[in-house]
Design an enzyme around this catalytic site. Structure first.
Site, short mmCIF file in Angstrom:
data_model
loop_
_atom_site.label_atom_id
_atom_site.label_comp_id
_atom_site.label_asym_id
_atom_site.label_seq_id
_atom_site.Cartn_x
_atom_site.Cartn_y
_atom_site.Cartn_z
CG ASP A 179 -2.25 1.53 1.41
OD1 ASP A 179 -1.75 2.51 0.71
OD2 ASP A 179 -2.67 1.59 1.85
CB VAL A 180 1.60 3.66 -2.50
CG1 VAL A 180 2.23 2.17 -3.43
CG2 VAL A 180 1.21 4.38 -2.59
CB SER A 190 -5.46 13.65 -13.34
OG SER A 190 -6.83 14.12 -13.84
CE1 TYR A 198 -8.18 10.68 -9.84
CE2 TYR A 198 -8.46 12.33 -11.27
CZ TYR A 198 -7.49 11.46 -10.83
OH TYR A 198 -6.43 10.93 -12.55
CE LYS A 235 -4.09 11.20 -9.96
NZ LYS A 235 -3.02 10.32 -9.89
#
Length: 244
Positions: free
Chosen positions: A58-59, A135, A150, A154
């Site tokens: 799990d990063v 993204s 999100y 990003k």
């Protein structure tokens, strides 16, 4: 005998990450897939052949990343492609919004930070590469409500990229981000209604959705000698969607 070049791709078992992994294998790298789903990792590595390995992590968890990277004395390329989206809008109940925010930021931003911190001492100097997969949402806020976490994660990845480029440059190591537009054949696109996909394609001057291979092409350029003087940049790969 020339030592094999090592590329670590977080999120490399599916979608854009798998497309990048596949391209790097074809370019002669030993590719290490890092992710949370062991079954998916093993299946992806089998598809890629003997040049692929995998490590479960799990990063967003430092100890997981340390364990996954511990077996490597040198790393030529680190691609931070792990990440996902969970909806967070102003209409989301705050408890749910906070939970989704924390999960998205942990995977998309903290995960890239941790992976790079732990890989940095092992990166080949000069010549190492760090590539963060961002993204178009970082620049647009997303194309619909629900992108608060999100888009913010990003956008934070862009700032991380710029700061990494500054710190790694004296070692001859580059750090860049790639910002995909709408990419088909990923886990992200399955939830999009066909009508919305058609609208996006109609808004895209190139007249099609992108593919993981489009992103992999940009990665291959950045890791090549031709990309050795490119650092601290965000490269949009979106078929012109932002100007569509």
């Amino acid at each position: 005998m020339t030592e094999k070049r090592i590329a670590i791709v977080t999120g490399g078992a599916s979608g854009i990450g798998f497309g990048i992994s596949e391209a790097l294998v074809k370019a002669g790298y030993v590719v290490v897939l890092v992710g949370r789903n062991e079954e998916r990792l093993a299946e992806a590595a089998e598809r890629l052949g003997p040049a692929a390995q995998w490590r479960r992590a799990d990063v967003g968890c430092r100890s997981d990343v340390e364990d996954a990277f511990s077996g490597f004395s040198r790393i030529d390329v680190l691609v931070n492609a792990a990440g996902f989206i969970r909806p967070v809008s102003l209409a989301t109940p705050v408890d749910e919004a906070e939970q989704n925010w924390d999960a998205v930021v942990a995977a998309n931003l903290k995960g890239s930070f941790l992976a790079t911190m732990i890989a940095a001492p092992k990166l080949v100097s000069p010549g190492g590469r760090v590539i963060n997969i961002s993204s178009i949402g970082a620049q647009t806020g997303g194309s619909r409500a629900g992108g608060l976490a999100y888009a913010a994660s990003k956008a934070g990845l862009h700032g991380l990229t710029f700061a990494l480029a500054r710190e790694l440059a004296p070692r001859g190591i580059t750090a860049n981000a790639i910002a995909p537009g709408f990419i088909a054949d990923t886990g992200f696109t399955g939830a999009w209604p066909e009508e919305r996909v058609a609208e996006i394609v109609a808004e895209t001057p190139m007249g099609r959705a992108g593919t993981p291979a489009d992103i992999a092409g940009a990665v291959l350029w950045l890791v090549s000698e031709a990309g050795s003087f490119v650092t601290g940049t965000v490269i949009p790969v979106n078929g012109g969607w932002r100007i569509g």
